[in-house]
Motif scaffolding. Structure first.
Motif, PDB file in Angstrom:
ATOM      1  N   PRO A  81      -4.365  71.024  20.558  1.00  0.00           N
ATOM      2  CA  PRO A  81      -5.457  71.214  21.521  1.00  0.00           C
ATOM      3  C   PRO A  81      -6.791  70.764  20.942  1.00  0.00           C
ATOM      4  O   PRO A  81      -6.958  70.669  19.726  1.00  0.00           O
ATOM      5  CB  PRO A  81      -5.453  72.723  21.773  1.00  0.00           C
ATOM      6  CG  PRO A  81      -4.833  73.312  20.551  1.00  0.00           C
ATOM      7  CD  PRO A  81      -3.907  72.272  19.985  1.00  0.00           C
ATOM      8  N   LYS A  82      -7.728  70.473  21.817  1.00  0.00           N
ATOM      9  CA  LYS A  82      -9.090  70.081  21.428  1.00  0.00           C
ATOM     10  C   LYS A  82      -9.080  69.005  20.345  1.00  0.00           C
ATOM     11  O   LYS A  82      -9.518  69.231  19.216  1.00  0.00           O
ATOM     12  CB  LYS A  82      -9.889  71.297  20.968  1.00  0.00           C
ATOM     13  CG  LYS A  82     -10.020  72.364  22.025  1.00  0.00           C
ATOM     14  CD  LYS A  82     -10.762  73.576  21.507  1.00  0.00           C
ATOM     15  CE  LYS A  82     -10.785  74.662  22.566  1.00  0.00           C
ATOM     16  NZ  LYS A  82     -11.309  75.912  22.075  1.00  0.00           N
ATOM     17  N   PRO A  83      -8.577  67.821  20.667  1.00  0.00           N
ATOM     18  CA  PRO A  83      -8.499  66.771  19.641  1.00  0.00           C
ATOM     19  C   PRO A  83      -9.881  66.301  19.191  1.00  0.00           C
ATOM     20  O   PRO A  83     -10.848  66.375  19.952  1.00  0.00           O
ATOM     21  CB  PRO A  83      -7.755  65.641  20.352  1.00  0.00           C
ATOM     22  CG  PRO A  83      -8.045  65.848  21.800  1.00  0.00           C
ATOM     23  CD  PRO A  83      -8.151  67.339  21.985  1.00  0.00           C
ATOM     24  N   VAL A  84      -9.940  65.835  17.968  1.00  0.00           N
ATOM     25  CA  VAL A  84     -11.162  65.229  17.457  1.00  0.00           C
ATOM     26  C   VAL A  84     -11.338  63.908  18.188  1.00  0.00           C
ATOM     27  O   VAL A  84     -10.416  63.090  18.252  1.00  0.00           O
ATOM     28  CB  VAL A  84     -11.063  64.987  15.933  1.00  0.00           C
ATOM     29  CG1 VAL A  84     -12.292  64.266  15.421  1.00  0.00           C
ATOM     30  CG2 VAL A  84     -10.852  66.308  15.200  1.00  0.00           C
ATOM     31  N   CYS A  85     -12.506  63.703  18.760  1.00  0.00           N
ATOM     32  CA  CYS A  85     -12.793  62.495  19.528  1.00  0.00           C
ATOM     33  C   CYS A  85     -13.953  61.733  18.884  1.00  0.00           C
ATOM     34  O   CYS A  85     -14.678  62.269  18.054  1.00  0.00           O
ATOM     35  CB  CYS A  85     -13.172  62.852  20.968  1.00  0.00           C
ATOM     36  SG  CYS A  85     -11.859  63.677  21.894  1.00  0.00           S
ATOM     37  N   CYS A  86     -14.109  60.491  19.301  1.00  0.00           N
ATOM     38  CA  CYS A  86     -15.242  59.683  18.862  1.00  0.00           C
ATOM     39  C   CYS A  86     -15.872  59.045  20.094  1.00  0.00           C
ATOM     40  O   CYS A  86     -15.326  59.140  21.197  1.00  0.00           O
ATOM     41  CB  CYS A  86     -14.806  58.624  17.861  1.00  0.00           C
ATOM     42  SG  CYS A  86     -13.675  57.377  18.525  1.00  0.00           S
ATOM     43  N   THR A  87     -17.008  58.400  19.883  1.00  0.00           N
ATOM     44  CA  THR A  87     -17.657  57.660  20.968  1.00  0.00           C
ATOM     45  C   THR A  87     -17.596  56.174  20.625  1.00  0.00           C
ATOM     46  O   THR A  87     -17.307  55.802  19.478  1.00  0.00           O
ATOM     47  CB  THR A  87     -19.129  58.072  21.145  1.00  0.00           C
ATOM     48  OG1 THR A  87     -19.872  57.636  20.000  1.00  0.00           O
ATOM     49  CG2 THR A  87     -19.264  59.577  21.327  1.00  0.00           C
ATOM     50  N   LYS A  88     -17.906  55.335  21.587  1.00  0.00           N
ATOM     51  CA  LYS A  88     -17.852  53.896  21.335  1.00  0.00           C
ATOM     52  C   LYS A  88     -18.962  53.439  20.406  1.00  0.00           C
ATOM     53  O   LYS A  88     -18.911  52.330  19.888  1.00  0.00           O
ATOM     54  CB  LYS A  88     -17.843  53.102  22.639  1.00  0.00           C
ATOM     55  CG  LYS A  88     -19.009  53.324  23.539  1.00  0.00           C
ATOM     56  CD  LYS A  88     -18.809  52.581  24.850  1.00  0.00           C
ATOM     57  CE  LYS A  88     -19.996  52.792  25.770  1.00  0.00           C
ATOM     58  NZ  LYS A  88     -19.814  52.070  27.024  1.00  0.00           N
ATOM     59  N   GLN A  89     -19.961  54.292  20.144  1.00  0.00           N
ATOM     60  CA  GLN A  89     -21.034  53.942  19.217  1.00  0.00           C
ATOM     61  C   GLN A  89     -20.713  54.329  17.767  1.00  0.00           C
ATOM     62  O   GLN A  89     -21.426  53.927  16.850  1.00  0.00           O
ATOM     63  CB  GLN A  89     -22.351  54.624  19.620  1.00  0.00           C
ATOM     64  CG  GLN A  89     -22.986  54.074  20.874  1.00  0.00           C
ATOM     65  CD  GLN A  89     -22.346  54.626  22.147  1.00  0.00           C
ATOM     66  OE1 GLN A  89     -21.840  55.738  22.172  1.00  0.00           O
ATOM     67  NE2 GLN A  89     -22.371  53.842  23.206  1.00  0.00           N
ATOM     68  N   ASP A  90     -19.655  55.096  17.549  1.00  0.00           N
ATOM     69  CA  ASP A  90     -19.291  55.492  16.187  1.00  0.00           C
ATOM     70  C   ASP A  90     -18.848  54.276  15.383  1.00  0.00           C
ATOM     71  O   ASP A  90     -18.249  53.337  15.929  1.00  0.00           O
ATOM     72  CB  ASP A  90     -18.163  56.525  16.199  1.00  0.00           C
ATOM     73  CG  ASP A  90     -18.635  57.919  16.574  1.00  0.00           C
ATOM     74  OD1 ASP A  90     -19.777  58.264  16.243  1.00  0.00           O
ATOM     75  OD2 ASP A  90     -17.857  58.652  17.196  1.00  0.00           O
ATOM     76  N   SER A  91     -19.122  54.298  14.090  1.00  0.00           N
ATOM     77  CA  SER A  91     -18.707  53.193  13.229  1.00  0.00           C
ATOM     78  C   SER A  91     -17.231  53.333  12.864  1.00  0.00           C
ATOM     79  O   SER A  91     -16.667  54.431  12.863  1.00  0.00           O
ATOM     80  CB  SER A  91     -19.543  53.169  11.948  1.00  0.00           C
ATOM     81  OG  SER A  91     -19.164  54.232  11.101  1.00  0.00           O
ATOM     82  N   ALA A  92     -16.620  52.200  12.562  1.00  0.00           N
ATOM     83  CA  ALA A  92     -15.226  52.194  12.135  1.00  0.00           C
ATOM     84  C   ALA A  92     -15.056  53.036  10.873  1.00  0.00           C
ATOM     85  O   ALA A  92     -14.068  53.763  10.739  1.00  0.00           O
ATOM     86  CB  ALA A  92     -14.767  50.765  11.888  1.00  0.00           C
ATOM     87  N   ASP A  93     -16.014  52.958   9.971  1.00  0.00           N
ATOM     88  CA  ASP A  93     -15.929  53.743   8.731  1.00  0.00           C
ATOM     89  C   ASP A  93     -15.941  55.239   9.015  1.00  0.00           C
ATOM     90  O   ASP A  93     -15.175  55.997   8.417  1.00  0.00           O
ATOM     91  CB  ASP A  93     -17.086  53.387   7.786  1.00  0.00           C
ATOM     92  CG  ASP A  93     -16.925  52.010   7.163  1.00  0.00           C
ATOM     93  OD1 ASP A  93     -15.797  51.478   7.157  1.00  0.00           O
ATOM     94  OD2 ASP A  93     -17.930  51.464   6.677  1.00  0.00           O
ATOM     95  N   THR A  94     -16.786  55.673   9.943  1.00  0.00           N
ATOM     96  CA  THR A  94     -16.856  57.094  10.301  1.00  0.00           C
ATOM     97  C   THR A  94     -15.526  57.563  10.879  1.00  0.00           C
ATOM     98  O   THR A  94     -15.014  58.626  10.520  1.00  0.00           O
ATOM     99  CB  THR A  94     -17.988  57.337  11.321  1.00  0.00           C
ATOM    100  OG1 THR A  94     -19.227  56.962  10.721  1.00  0.00           O
ATOM    101  CG2 THR A  94     -18.050  58.781  11.762  1.00  0.00           C
TER     102      THR A  94
END
Length: 145
Positions: free
Chosen positions: A79-92
């Protein structure tokens, strides 16, 4: 490189989702059919309420046997997966995935709506391409071109 660039380079921007009430056997069939390793679990198809990976199914089989295939996805999902945004860097994203020991990350917009999915393979591929371009640029500088 940022997630938006990774999403553009993927063959498909379609995210395969299932509802929490979907049977695990049906979800496993979808994984096989689409040749993917994870599904976003979403009540309404727009928000990432959970994630179900091949590993989750294997853990269910190991602890409950084949009977878990008749269970609901909500019984095995994270549940509640860790998500990212399209502005996040590949390294992050790579650091989050490595630290969290997971291979699939939903991409959401500013309102938390699902817009894509990246895998550790996508991120590593993008990073390797970036390193290759940097190497070529440095070699060109050293050679005086």
């Amino acid at each position: 490189m940022i997630v938006q660039q990774i999403l553009k380079s993927k063959d498909s921007d379609r995210v395969i989702t299932v509802t929490p009430d979907t049977k695990v056997s049906e979800a496993a069939g979808m994984l096989a059919k689409h040749r993917i390793g994870g599904l976003v679990v979403s009540v309404d198809g727009t928000m990432a309420d959970g994630i179900l990976s091949e590993r989750d199914i294997v853990r269910g089989l190991a602890t409950s046997g084949s009977g878990c295939l008749n269970d609901k996805v909500s019984d095995l999902m994270t549940p509640k997966p860790v998500c990212c945004t399209k502005q996040d860097s590949a390294d992050t994203v790579l650091v989050r995935m490595t630290d969290g020991r997971f291979r699939h990350m939903p991409v959401v917009d500013d309102e938390g709506k699902l817009i894509g999915m990246v895998t550790i393979g996508d991120v590593v591929k993008a990073r390797l391409q970036e390193l290759s371009m940097e190497k070529a640029a440095l070699e060109s500088m050293v050679m005086g071109h």
